[in-house]
Design a protein around this motif. Structure first.
Motif, mmCIF file in Angstrom:
data_model
loop_
_atom_site.group_PDB
_atom_site.id
_atom_site.type_symbol
_atom_site.label_atom_id
_atom_site.label_comp_id
_atom_site.label_asym_id
_atom_site.label_seq_id
_atom_site.Cartn_x
_atom_site.Cartn_y
_atom_site.Cartn_z
ATOM 1 N N ILE A 122 -27.275 27.166 -45.486
ATOM 2 C CA ILE A 122 -26.908 26.159 -46.481
ATOM 3 C C ILE A 122 -27.419 24.784 -46.073
ATOM 4 O O ILE A 122 -27.789 23.971 -46.922
ATOM 5 N N MET A 123 -27.485 24.523 -44.783
ATOM 6 C CA MET A 123 -27.986 23.225 -44.326
ATOM 7 C C MET A 123 -29.480 23.083 -44.620
ATOM 8 O O MET A 123 -29.965 21.991 -44.861
ATOM 9 N N SER A 124 -30.196 24.179 -44.622
ATOM 10 C CA SER A 124 -31.626 24.146 -44.908
ATOM 11 C C SER A 124 -31.898 24.122 -46.414
ATOM 12 O O SER A 124 -32.752 23.380 -46.889
ATOM 13 N N ILE A 125 -31.166 24.918 -47.164
ATOM 14 C CA ILE A 125 -31.437 25.083 -48.596
ATOM 15 C C ILE A 125 -30.709 24.039 -49.448
ATOM 16 O O ILE A 125 -30.937 23.930 -50.651
ATOM 17 N N HIS A 126 -29.858 23.226 -48.833
ATOM 18 C CA HIS A 126 -29.089 22.186 -49.528
ATOM 19 C C HIS A 126 -29.985 21.356 -50.444
ATOM 20 O O HIS A 126 -31.028 20.858 -50.039
ATOM 21 N N GLY A 127 -29.576 21.264 -51.698
ATOM 22 C CA GLY A 127 -30.291 20.416 -52.643
ATOM 23 C C GLY A 127 -31.579 21.003 -53.191
ATOM 24 O O GLY A 127 -32.364 20.285 -53.800
ATOM 25 N N THR A 128 -31.788 22.303 -53.013
ATOM 26 C CA THR A 128 -32.999 22.959 -53.508
ATOM 27 C C THR A 128 -32.646 23.747 -54.769
ATOM 28 O O THR A 128 -31.885 24.712 -54.709
ATOM 29 N N LEU A 129 -33.184 23.334 -55.890
ATOM 30 C CA LEU A 129 -32.843 23.925 -57.181
ATOM 31 C C LEU A 129 -33.344 25.364 -57.294
ATOM 32 O O LEU A 129 -34.476 25.672 -56.916
ATOM 33 N N TRP A 183 -22.288 14.526 -39.800
ATOM 34 C CA TRP A 183 -22.998 14.195 -38.563
ATOM 35 C C TRP A 183 -24.371 14.844 -38.516
ATOM 36 O O TRP A 183 -25.241 14.423 -37.778
ATOM 37 N N ARG A 184 -24.608 15.876 -39.347
ATOM 38 C CA ARG A 184 -25.922 16.524 -39.394
ATOM 39 C C ARG A 184 -26.786 15.999 -40.537
ATOM 40 O O ARG A 184 -28.006 16.069 -40.481
ATOM 41 N N PHE A 185 -26.140 15.538 -41.585
ATOM 42 C CA PHE A 185 -26.815 15.020 -42.768
ATOM 43 C C PHE A 185 -26.361 13.590 -42.984
ATOM 44 O O PHE A 185 -25.232 13.357 -43.415
ATOM 45 N N PRO A 186 -27.194 12.619 -42.753
ATOM 46 C CA PRO A 186 -26.785 11.260 -43.121
ATOM 47 C C PRO A 186 -26.481 11.227 -44.623
ATOM 48 O O PRO A 186 -27.153 11.896 -45.408
ATOM 49 N N PRO A 187 -25.464 10.492 -45.032
ATOM 50 C CA PRO A 187 -25.103 10.464 -46.459
ATOM 51 C C PRO A 187 -26.273 10.153 -47.385
ATOM 52 O O PRO A 187 -26.375 10.737 -48.462
#
Length: 119
Positions: free
Chosen positions: A68-75, A98-102
């Motif tokens: 999910i951290m890799s695919i986050h925001g991929t339509l 802490w892994r994804f800056p806002p």
């Protein structure tokens, strides 16, 4: 972690049974709502949807669909049980921040929504 008093086979069959029960409910809910966009939040919702549907990328990416951290925001797009778009997002918990800056989190979300508008 093992559940005391249960064998691995029982735990596995229990998991399969629970997957089947919520998959039916998920498909029914998707059909009833027929949304233009489904957003999955977190590392549980995205795999659950993937087990029930066959999401396909809208644009090519090297992102790992298992993460999910890799695919986050991929339509993505699904066609069964309904024809709609899917946007997997990491859950906005302390572990993510802490892994994804806002700014990056929101940027990926915004880019996906802009892509959706062009579809």
């Amino acid at each position: 972690m093992a559940t005391p008093g249960t064998s691995p086979a029982i735990r596995t069959s229990s998991r399969v049974g629970s997957d089947a029960s919520y998959q039916h409910l998920l498909e029914r809910e998707l059909r009833a709502l027929d949304p233009d966009l489904v957003i999955t939040f977190g590392g549980n919702a995205w795999p659950a949807l993937r087990r029930s549907t066959a999401p396909e990328l809208v644009v090519d990416t090297d992102a790992d669909p298992e993460s999910i951290m890799s695919i986050h925001g991929t339509l993505h797009r699904i066609s069964d049980p309904i024809d709609t778009h899917v946007l997997p997002l990491a859950h906005m918990s302390g572990q993510v921040w802490w892994r994804f800056p806002p700014d990056e989190y929101i940027s990926r979300l915004s880019e996906a929504l802009e892509l959706l508008e062009r579809q």
